[in-house]
Structures are given as C-alpha cells and as structure tokens.
Design a protein around this motif. Structure first.
Motif, PDB file in Angstrom:
ATOM      1  N   TYR A  39      42.568   7.662 108.889  1.00 53.56           N
ATOM      2  CA  TYR A  39      43.070   6.293 108.872  1.00 53.56           C
ATOM      3  C   TYR A  39      42.159   5.382 109.705  1.00 53.56           C
ATOM      4  CZ  TYR A  39      46.117   2.268 109.040  1.00 53.56           C
ATOM      5  OH  TYR A  39      46.604   0.992 108.909  1.00 53.56           O
ATOM      6  N   LYS A  42      38.949   4.766 107.833  1.00 51.61           N
ATOM      7  CA  LYS A  42      39.161   3.829 106.727  1.00 51.61           C
ATOM      8  C   LYS A  42      39.263   2.391 107.242  1.00 51.61           C
ATOM      9  CE  LYS A  42      42.323   2.401 103.067  1.00 51.61           C
ATOM     10  NZ  LYS A  42      42.293   0.994 103.449  1.00 51.61           N
ATOM     11  N   GLN A 124      46.743   8.367 105.161  1.00 57.59           N
ATOM     12  CA  GLN A 124      46.660   7.070 104.476  1.00 57.59           C
ATOM     13  C   GLN A 124      47.531   5.993 105.104  1.00 57.59           C
ATOM     14  OE1 GLN A 124      47.396  10.019 102.593  1.00 57.59           O
ATOM     15  NE2 GLN A 124      45.196  10.248 102.387  1.00 57.59           N
TER      16      GLN A 124
END
Length: 178
Positions: A39, A42, A124
């Motif tokens: 996470y 990202k 995610q």
C-alpha cells in the motif's frame, strides 16, 4: 531489497513529517508504522505519477525508484503501530457503531466490511488502526469532494453519505484502535 537504503531515505527526508518509526509528528500526516508495504509503495507511485495530489509528496516520490518505494514500504510495515488514547468516549462509541455496523438509514457501509474488524486493511486498502483522527477526517473529506481519486472509488460514495458527526466519530474511534 535494501532496507539500509530505506533507512537512509527515511532519515534524510521522511522523518520530518512521518518520524523515523512511522509515527507522524502531527495528526495532519499519516502514521506509516504497521501499514502494508504494498500500500505504501502504491501511494508513493501514485504521488510520483500525479494520480494522488500533493506537491510535497510528489517532489519526494519523484526521486525514488520502484525498488526504493518497496523498501520504504517494508521499512515502515515492520515498525510497531501505536494508537491514541480515547479523548471522548461518547464520540468514540458513535464511531465504533458506524465502523462495525455502518448506517443503514443513509446507506453507509460498515468500515470493517472492507478494512477488517481490527482495521488492519489489506495490501490494497490502508491500515486504519491507530491513524490520527485529523488525518482520517481530512481523507474522508477529500474522498467526498473528489480531491482524492487514486484509490477505491467506493470511498467516494461512502464519504458522501457520512455526516460531519459520523466523520468525526469514526476518525476518533479509528485513532484508538491498536
């Protein structure tokens, strides 16, 4: 993965806002300790590409390689997360209700349905447990105003249905989770 390089990067720039161990200097910045490494990587990539807006974070991420982003994620994931003390038990109780049950009258889904009962999230979805209340409030408002568009579009719908009281209550409750 070069964790020594990650620590060098943290001590050179990240620590000013996020602390050496991912415990932010203020509730305006996210706590990164215990956050999933994928996470974090990202989010850094989204800042670098401009998918997530922040001039400060964009300038920080522009200089990072993909490997450095992953290493930073692992570095912060391994740091112990902390929580905040309950400062308003009644507000936290409202937040607890919304977190676990949502609000069937306004169509707000339970936060736990995606982020998990302990608010640890996934690779995610962010770990919310222990996150600073003001930061959570600001992110919910950013999702509502569509200022934040890089993540799960479901959050736009949820945030738009939350009342000001629910935003403050959920943020307060989340900050107390360990």
């Amino acid at each position: 993965m070069d964790l020594a390089r990650a620590e060098e990067i943290v001590s050179g720039r990240c620590f000013l806002c996020h602390g050496m161990n991912g415990e932010s200097s203020t509730s305006l910045y996210p706590r990164l300790a215990g956050q999933h490494y994928q996470y974090i990587a990202k989010q850094l990539a989204d800042f670098r590409s401009g998918r997530r807006q922040s001039e400060t974070m964009k300038s920080m991420a522009d200089e990072l390689s993909d490997d450095e982003m992953l290493a930073l994620g692992v570095y912060f994931e391994t740091k112990p997360a902390v929580s905040s003390p309950v400062d308003d038990a009644e507000l936290a109780a409202v937040g607890r209700f919304v977190f676990f049950r949502g609000n069937e009258y306004s169509g707000v889904a339970a936060c736990a349905s995606c982020h998990g009962d302990k608010a640890y999230g996934t690779a995610q979805l962010p770990r919310l447990a222990g996150q600073g209340a003001k930061y959570v409030e600001n992110q919910l408002k950013s999702f509502n105003s569509r200022a934040r568009t890089n993540d799960n579009a479901v959050m736009h719908s949820i945030a738009s249905r939350l009342s000001e009281l629910e935003i403050k209550a959920v943020a307060n409750f989340i900050s107390t989770l360990k």
